[in-house]
Scaffold this motif. Structure first.
Motif, short mmCIF file in Angstrom:
data_model
loop_
_atom_site.label_atom_id
_atom_site.label_comp_id
_atom_site.label_asym_id
_atom_site.label_seq_id
_atom_site.Cartn_x
_atom_site.Cartn_y
_atom_site.Cartn_z
N HIS A 119 0.84 -1.21 0.00
CA HIS A 119 0.00 0.00 0.00
C HIS A 119 0.87 1.25 0.00
N ASN A 120 1.89 1.25 0.81
CA ASN A 120 2.79 2.40 0.90
C ASN A 120 3.46 2.65 -0.45
N GLU A 121 3.91 1.58 -1.09
CA GLU A 121 4.57 1.71 -2.40
C GLU A 121 3.62 2.29 -3.43
N ARG A 122 2.38 1.85 -3.42
CA ARG A 122 1.41 2.31 -4.43
C ARG A 122 0.99 3.75 -4.20
N LEU A 123 0.79 4.11 -2.92
CA LEU A 123 0.26 5.44 -2.61
C LEU A 123 1.34 6.52 -2.53
N GLY A 124 2.55 6.12 -2.18
CA GLY A 124 3.58 7.12 -1.89
C GLY A 124 3.53 7.50 -0.42
N ASP A 125 4.64 8.03 0.08
CA ASP A 125 4.76 8.27 1.51
C ASP A 125 3.72 9.24 2.05
N ASP A 126 3.51 10.36 1.38
CA ASP A 126 2.59 11.37 1.91
C ASP A 126 1.17 10.85 2.01
N GLU A 127 0.70 10.21 0.95
CA GLU A 127 -0.67 9.70 0.95
C GLU A 127 -0.81 8.53 1.94
N TRP A 128 0.25 7.74 2.06
CA TRP A 128 0.23 6.62 3.00
C TRP A 128 0.12 7.13 4.44
N VAL A 129 0.84 8.17 4.77
CA VAL A 129 0.76 8.73 6.12
C VAL A 129 -0.64 9.25 6.41
N ARG A 130 -1.28 9.87 5.42
CA ARG A 130 -2.65 10.34 5.62
C ARG A 130 -3.61 9.17 5.80
N LEU A 131 -3.40 8.09 5.03
CA LEU A 131 -4.24 6.91 5.20
C LEU A 131 -4.06 6.31 6.59
N LEU A 132 -2.84 6.26 7.07
CA LEU A 132 -2.60 5.75 8.42
C LEU A 132 -3.34 6.58 9.46
N GLY A 133 -3.39 7.89 9.26
CA GLY A 133 -4.12 8.74 10.20
C GLY A 133 -5.60 8.40 10.21
N ASP A 134 -6.18 8.18 9.03
CA ASP A 134 -7.60 7.80 8.95
C ASP A 134 -7.82 6.43 9.61
N HIS A 135 -6.95 5.50 9.30
CA HIS A 135 -7.05 4.15 9.87
C HIS A 135 -6.93 4.19 11.39
#
Length: 275
Positions: A119-135
């Motif tokens: 997921h991190n690889e597909r989204l990129g670091d910035d978007e992945w960090v935002r997804l982690l916040g939502d999760h």
């Protein structure tokens, strides 16, 4: 004064100081043991096995005092006051009592996101960090609802303790349901699935963290979960067996009998299914 007499006087003085130091060390250890007895009597009659565990921590404090004697001599003991020992025991006792069941055990919960690296690889670091916040907000919301306590987080993983196994399993189910119900737009167009495992048992608390064999056991159980699954140990299944079926909204199905890395024996695991 003759040299021989001076030597005898000096030796006598040294022996006297040594004896005094030994007397002081005995008094310190006696006071520590007395504190152990006080803690034991304070808890006996109310929490059963919890009392024995807390007393065990107090005994550990006494052992640490003896270790200071071995490593630093008598001076190492003298700088370790009984107040330090009492504070060590009291802090950890409060942590355990706050999050433990009446029998002194805690339900230990581990979770992480399946395929998080992909997921991190597909989204990129910035978007992945935002997804982690939502999760994380979703997970913490359900933990609060079921009176859990977040011990620590690391990346996409959570370690949580609950007072009882029913609360822990219900929180796990609600987390999975909430994540499964999200639309694509609600979680960065990514279908996130958590792997969750739970175990119950006695632990050692230190500095706000939890340690011991049962913590390792819970982590190993979680390692056998796939995304979207909740897996529990046989010990936790037995605890749930003491709860009336009408109070549960889920069933347990036998999972694999398997080795758990670093733990002896073969262990029966169970899948949680919503009733």
């Amino acid at each position: 004064m003759p040299v021989e007499l001076a030597a005898i006087v000096g030796l006598t003085g040294l022996l006297t100081l040594t004896l005094l130091s030994l007397v002081v060390s005995r008094l310190q250890l006696r006071r520590a043991r007395g504190r152990v007895a006080e803690l034991e009597s304070e808890l006996v009659g109310s929490t059963g096995s919890r009392s024995r565990r807390v007393t065990g921590m107090a005994v550990k404090a006494v052992v640490e005092t003896a270790t200071r004697v071995r490593e630093g001599g008598i001076s190492g003991l003298l700088v370790s006051s009984i107040e330090d020992i009492t504070r060590w025991v009291t802090e950890d006792r409060a942590t355990i009592l706050r999050n433990a069941a009446p029998d002194g055990t805690v339900t230990i919960f581990f979770s992480d996101i399946e395929d998080s690296t992909l997921h991190n690889e597909r989204l990129g670091d910035d978007e992945w960090v935002r997804l982690l916040g939502d999760h994380d907000r979703i997970v913490r919301e359900q933990i609060r609802r079921h009176r859990g306590h977040v011990v620590k987080t690391q990346g996409d993983g959570f370690m949580v303790v609950f007072r009882g196994p029913v609360d822990g399993v219900r929180a796990a189910i609600d987390i999975q349901r909430r994540l499964d119900s999200l639309t694509a737009s609600e979680l960065r167009h990514t279908q996130v699935k958590d792997r969750i495992g739970l175990h119950v048992g006695a632990v050692v608390a230190r500095g706000g963290d939890y340690f011991g064999r049962n913590v390792a056991m819970a982590a190993r159980v979680a390692g056998h979960a796939a995304g979207g699954q909740v897996v529990v140990s046989d010990d936790l299944r037995r605890c749930l067996g003491e709860v009336a079926d009408s109070d549960l909204e889920f069933d347990l199905e036998p999972g694999p009998r398997t080795d758990l890395k670093g733990l002896s024996g073969v262990h029966q695991l169970w899948w949680v299914r919503c009733a």
